[in-house]
Write a protein that holds these residues in place. Structure first.
Motif, PDB file in Angstrom:
ATOM      1  N   SER A   1       0.757  -1.256  -0.100  1.00 42.77           N
ATOM      2  CA  SER A   1      -0.048   0.100  -0.138  1.00 42.77           C
ATOM      3  C   SER A   1       0.927   1.223   0.103  1.00 42.77           C
TER       4      SER A   1
ATOM      5  N   LEU B   1      -7.490   0.283   0.837  1.00 40.52           N
ATOM      6  CA  LEU B   1      -6.060  -0.531   1.202  1.00 40.52           C
ATOM      7  C   LEU B   1      -5.238   0.402   2.071  1.00 40.52           C
ATOM      8  N   PRO B   2      -4.954   1.747   1.726  1.00 41.68           N
ATOM      9  CA  PRO B   2      -4.290   2.405   2.627  1.00 41.68           C
ATOM     10  C   PRO B   2      -4.808   2.506   4.024  1.00 41.68           C
TER      11      PRO B   2
ATOM     12  N   SER C   1      -4.642  -0.547   6.003  1.00 45.30           N
ATOM     13  CA  SER C   1      -3.079  -0.843   6.317  1.00 45.30           C
ATOM     14  C   SER C   1      -2.685   0.185   7.505  1.00 45.30           C
TER      15      SER C   1
END
Length: 96
Positions: free
Chosen positions: A16, A30-31, A34
């Motif tokens: 990411s 995703l980021p 994460s």
């Protein structure tokens, strides 16, 4: 088994961050997931390595929100490679 799962999640966080660093368009989830994972791990385990992960999670969040790409990426990359190396070694020692 748990260290291997955590390392796989760490690698996903690194992917990411890599996508953010090189301005590759990616999904919002995703980021965020994460960074939440790394920040939560820092609060749950409260050891030195997890606190460093917490800082990495904060950087992922800041880099994603503000579009920052800096040399800090390379430091985080070295950190995750260091962790990957030692998790791999200790896992191999445990199973042999």
């Amino acid at each position: 088994m748990i260290p291997v799962i955590l390392m796989l999640l760490d690698l996903l966080a690194l992917v990411s961050l890599t996508l953010i660093q090189f301005n590759i368009s990616l999904a919002l989830q995703l980021p965020l997931m994460s960074s939440i994972y790394l920040i939560a791990k820092g609060f749950i385990f409260r050891d030195v390595m997890s606190i460093i992960d917490l800082l990495c999670g904060v950087y992922i969040l800041i880099a994603f929100i503000f579009g920052i790409s800096s040399f800090i990426y390379w430091i985080i990359l070295a950190w995750f490679l260091y962790k990957l190396f030692f998790v791999t070694i200790f896992s191999a020692m445990k199973f042999s």
